[in-house]
Design a protein around this motif. Sequence first.
Motif, PDB file in Angstrom:
ATOM      1  N   PHE A  26       0.516  -0.980  -0.382  1.00  0.00           N
ATOM      2  CA  PHE A  26      -0.292   0.181   0.264  1.00  0.00           C
ATOM      3  C   PHE A  26       0.596   1.024   0.553  1.00  0.00           C
ATOM      4  O   PHE A  26       0.434   2.308  -0.444  1.00  0.00           O
ATOM      5  CB  PHE A  26      -0.887   0.005   1.174  1.00  0.00           C
ATOM      6  N   VAL A  27       2.383   1.340   0.920  1.00  0.00           N
ATOM      7  CA  VAL A  27       2.619   2.800   0.736  1.00  0.00           C
ATOM      8  C   VAL A  27       3.499   2.605   0.152  1.00  0.00           C
ATOM      9  O   VAL A  27       3.624   4.029  -0.709  1.00  0.00           O
ATOM     10  CB  VAL A  27       3.580   2.409   2.315  1.00  0.00           C
ATOM     11  N   SER A  28       3.605   1.624  -1.045  1.00  0.00           N
ATOM     12  CA  SER A  28       4.252   1.828  -2.065  1.00  0.00           C
ATOM     13  C   SER A  28       3.717   2.068  -3.462  1.00  0.00           C
ATOM     14  O   SER A  28       3.855   2.795  -3.935  1.00  0.00           O
ATOM     15  CB  SER A  28       5.311   0.487  -3.250  1.00  0.00           C
ATOM     16  N   VAL A  47       3.279   8.806   7.758  1.00  0.00           N
ATOM     17  CA  VAL A  47       1.524   8.669   7.184  1.00  0.00           C
ATOM     18  C   VAL A  47       1.473   6.904   7.685  1.00  0.00           C
ATOM     19  O   VAL A  47       0.328   6.895   7.969  1.00  0.00           O
ATOM     20  CB  VAL A  47       1.458   8.913   6.032  1.00  0.00           C
ATOM     21  N   LEU A  48       2.345   6.590   7.496  1.00  0.00           N
ATOM     22  CA  LEU A  48       2.065   5.401   8.078  1.00  0.00           C
ATOM     23  C   LEU A  48       1.612   4.362   9.569  1.00  0.00           C
ATOM     24  O   LEU A  48       0.803   4.531   9.317  1.00  0.00           O
ATOM     25  CB  LEU A  48       3.224   4.199   7.444  1.00  0.00           C
ATOM     26  N   VAL A  49       2.640   5.313   9.984  1.00  0.00           N
ATOM     27  CA  VAL A  49       2.195   5.444  11.759  1.00  0.00           C
ATOM     28  C   VAL A  49       1.115   5.924  12.382  1.00  0.00           C
ATOM     29  O   VAL A  49       0.746   5.113  12.769  1.00  0.00           O
ATOM     30  CB  VAL A  49       3.569   5.478  11.585  1.00  0.00           C
ATOM     31  N   LEU A  50       1.327   7.113  11.708  1.00  0.00           N
ATOM     32  CA  LEU A  50      -0.378   8.045  12.173  1.00  0.00           C
ATOM     33  C   LEU A  50      -1.019   7.148  11.405  1.00  0.00           C
ATOM     34  O   LEU A  50      -2.289   7.113  12.702  1.00  0.00           O
ATOM     35  CB  LEU A  50       0.152   9.435  11.258  1.00  0.00           C
ATOM     36  N   SER A 223       6.477   0.438  13.126  1.00  0.00           N
ATOM     37  CA  SER A 223       6.805   0.051  11.277  1.00  0.00           C
ATOM     38  C   SER A 223       7.698   0.077  11.581  1.00  0.00           C
ATOM     39  O   SER A 223       8.181  -1.015  10.255  1.00  0.00           O
ATOM     40  CB  SER A 223       6.615   1.151  10.655  1.00  0.00           C
ATOM     41  N   SER A 224       8.858   0.015  12.298  1.00  0.00           N
ATOM     42  CA  SER A 224      10.204  -0.596  12.440  1.00  0.00           C
ATOM     43  C   SER A 224      11.049   0.040  10.393  1.00  0.00           C
ATOM     44  O   SER A 224      11.590  -0.995  10.307  1.00  0.00           O
ATOM     45  CB  SER A 224      10.404  -1.823  12.747  1.00  0.00           C
ATOM     46  N   GLY A 225      10.511   1.184  10.081  1.00  0.00           N
ATOM     47  CA  GLY A 225      11.204   1.739   8.817  1.00  0.00           C
ATOM     48  C   GLY A 225      10.080   1.599   7.902  1.00  0.00           C
ATOM     49  O   GLY A 225      10.800   1.571   6.573  1.00  0.00           O
ATOM     50  N   GLN A 226       9.446   0.055   8.222  1.00  0.00           N
ATOM     51  CA  GLN A 226       8.604  -0.213   5.974  1.00  0.00           C
ATOM     52  C   GLN A 226       8.160   0.969   5.870  1.00  0.00           C
ATOM     53  O   GLN A 226       8.246   0.968   4.415  1.00  0.00           O
ATOM     54  CB  GLN A 226       7.701  -1.498   6.606  1.00  0.00           C
ATOM     55  N   LEU A 249       5.604  -8.357  -2.469  1.00  0.00           N
ATOM     56  CA  LEU A 249       5.844  -9.757  -1.542  1.00  0.00           C
ATOM     57  C   LEU A 249       7.274  -9.600  -2.007  1.00  0.00           C
ATOM     58  O   LEU A 249       7.460 -10.368  -0.522  1.00  0.00           O
ATOM     59  CB  LEU A 249       5.271 -10.010  -3.111  1.00  0.00           C
ATOM     60  N   LEU A 250       8.073  -9.783  -2.989  1.00  0.00           N
ATOM     61  CA  LEU A 250       9.863  -9.690  -2.397  1.00  0.00           C
ATOM     62  C   LEU A 250      10.338  -9.491  -1.314  1.00  0.00           C
ATOM     63  O   LEU A 250      11.550 -10.158  -0.612  1.00  0.00           O
ATOM     64  CB  LEU A 250      10.017  -9.526  -3.672  1.00  0.00           C
ATOM     65  N   PHE A 251       9.479  -8.083  -1.066  1.00  0.00           N
ATOM     66  CA  PHE A 251      10.469  -8.086   0.811  1.00  0.00           C
ATOM     67  C   PHE A 251       9.623  -8.133   1.483  1.00  0.00           C
ATOM     68  O   PHE A 251      10.334  -8.620   2.617  1.00  0.00           O
ATOM     69  CB  PHE A 251      10.446  -6.369   0.486  1.00  0.00           C
TER      70      PHE A 251
END
Lengths: 305, 368
Positions: A26-28, A47-50, A223-226, A249-251
């Motif tokens: 989703f983020v990508s 944005v992801l964390v919030l 999130s650990s930086g995702q 999916l690879l990541f």
Amino acid sequence: MTADQLLALVAGILGGALRVGAPFLFVSLGECITEKAGRINLGLEGVLVLSAMCGFGGSYLTGSVWLGVLCAVLAGGALAALHGVLCSLPRVNDVATGIALMLLGTGLAFYLGKPLIQPQAPQLPPIELGNWSSSPAVKAALQINPLVPLGLLLAVALWWGFANTRAGLLVRMAGDSAQAARALGYSVPAIRIAATIAGGMVAGLGGACLTLFYPGSWNEGISSGQGLIAVALVIFARWSPLRCVGAALLFGGAGALGPALQAIGIGWGYHLFNIVPYVLTLLILVLSCKPGQLAAGAPGEFSAR
Amino acid sequence: MSQHFNRRDTLKSIAALSALGASPFAFAQKPITVGVIYVGPRDDYGYNQAQAEAAAALKKLPGVKVVEEENVPETAAVQKTMTGMIAQDGATLVFPTSFGYFDPHMLAVAAKYPDVRFAHCGGMWTEGKHPKNTASYFGYIDECQYLNGVVAGHMSKSGKLGFVAAKPIPQVLRNINAFTMGARSVHPNLTTQVIFTGDWSMPVKEAEATNSLADQGVDVFTMHVDGPKVIVETAAKRGKMVCGYHASQAKLAPQAYLTGAEWNWLTAYTTFLDAARSGKPHPNFIRGGLKEGYVKMSPYGPAVSDAAKKQADGIKAQMVAGTFDIFKGPLKDNKGGVAIPAGKVYKQTDIELEKMNYLVEGVVGSAG
């Protein structure tokens, strides 16, 4: 290694790719929309964390997980809107603003999320695709996050939309040549703000995946930086929504590799397996960058800077 | 600027010294400000919550003011926090609770404020090497992990136990080993599969580790990470059982929670507090287990069998009486070598145990 162990290893990595990869997807995709319009939003980590925090809070307070997802989407959109508007002001650098936004988003989420660390909130119901199998490992791997099919549809829709719809073409034009867009009478800032907001909303779905499905609780290290890795993923995917799916999916699978190997007793070098996603990121950036040349598929406006 | 501060500090310590000489009877009632610093959130169902529960109990004592700060990273930031607590809030007893606060951060601040007392959790305070106003406190929680293992050994049907750990440091290895030995005292063929996530708080990795272990047939989990919440919830979702760590996570999964190894830091906190208020020397190195009340077990969950309870309670009684040694020879490591030779017995207080660098027989995993 027995056949059962091998099956569980494969199931673990594939299942991990689906579980861990969802926020990446989703983020990508969100970053893809934003960058296609010619703007970079490094703030998607914020944005992801919030949105993860807001999604969890929404689900906890209303008792409805889908209202939680809505909260995550709206929170993501709101924070991205701030980025979009700020970057439209003269002499504002979008990279610097993005970093500020990342700090703002995480700080705000930590501050507002204090009372949400302990509670448990309603979770997204998994889609059980593994009932044909007798192996619990396969069953567990195929418990699909209901947002993932949505993400796949979205990726296809974006891929088709960027090539075939008026809105998609406009976004690409704003990203490839602001002058051309202006010449045709369109407002470049308006297009970019709209694309940034849409990108933030999609990234907000990634936040919902973190707190409402997997791992399924809110805490400050969630999130650990995702979000940041996902931004790099877009470059790897050469700004193609379909390739974003593969990259995510690879990541995700790479992130699941370390734990899965240790679970079958391969304990050496888990540090190495744990850094596979980061090594991949570096490798991709090195391979995809040629000095003095724009990466294939990159929005044209990036080169103007 | 720095001169100004130095002069003020000197004046302050002179004032403190004269107060010390002038009113020897006022100490017991002297109000005191205590600073407590956490590396994560105070309500993480884990490491920080265990410390915060003791801080909350201190607050209730008359004449004690507690100042706290959460989410302080193990960097120069913690020096600023400590300095702020001392200079602005007047704290004279400071608990920097996280492992990485000790060296160089706490040592640096302790050198600047010789009249303030510092007590660090888990660090290795060494006589002659570290200043007298610093201290280290810790508990022998491996006793509780051994009991966790006994209960897990009774409850496991697959014979495979799972341990999700952060890093292979001595304290963690000691817990993994104690847990495994507890389980193998019930069934000698049990194995513990260990996964190291690499850091103290990695929610996604911890969930992934739990799922991978569940895929391999593990049916009882325990852990050594800062916030066990994700592991407890994920294991329960997979229909597996858990033994908790740090604090009680029973509320998160009442059916799946068997028992747990908990800290009881109030014992250590009050030891330091009483010494500080009565003007006694700073206790520099304090340790204790179940017997001394530094650690405790969570109440048994509904799933635990009577046989498990009976055996665990029996061993616990021996531990409290001081007649049970976990680490004694002959003990093999998991590479086939000798960890402890026959006839050698380590008491819990033995500092050699705080240097543990091996995994015992029955653990699937690597310490290096």
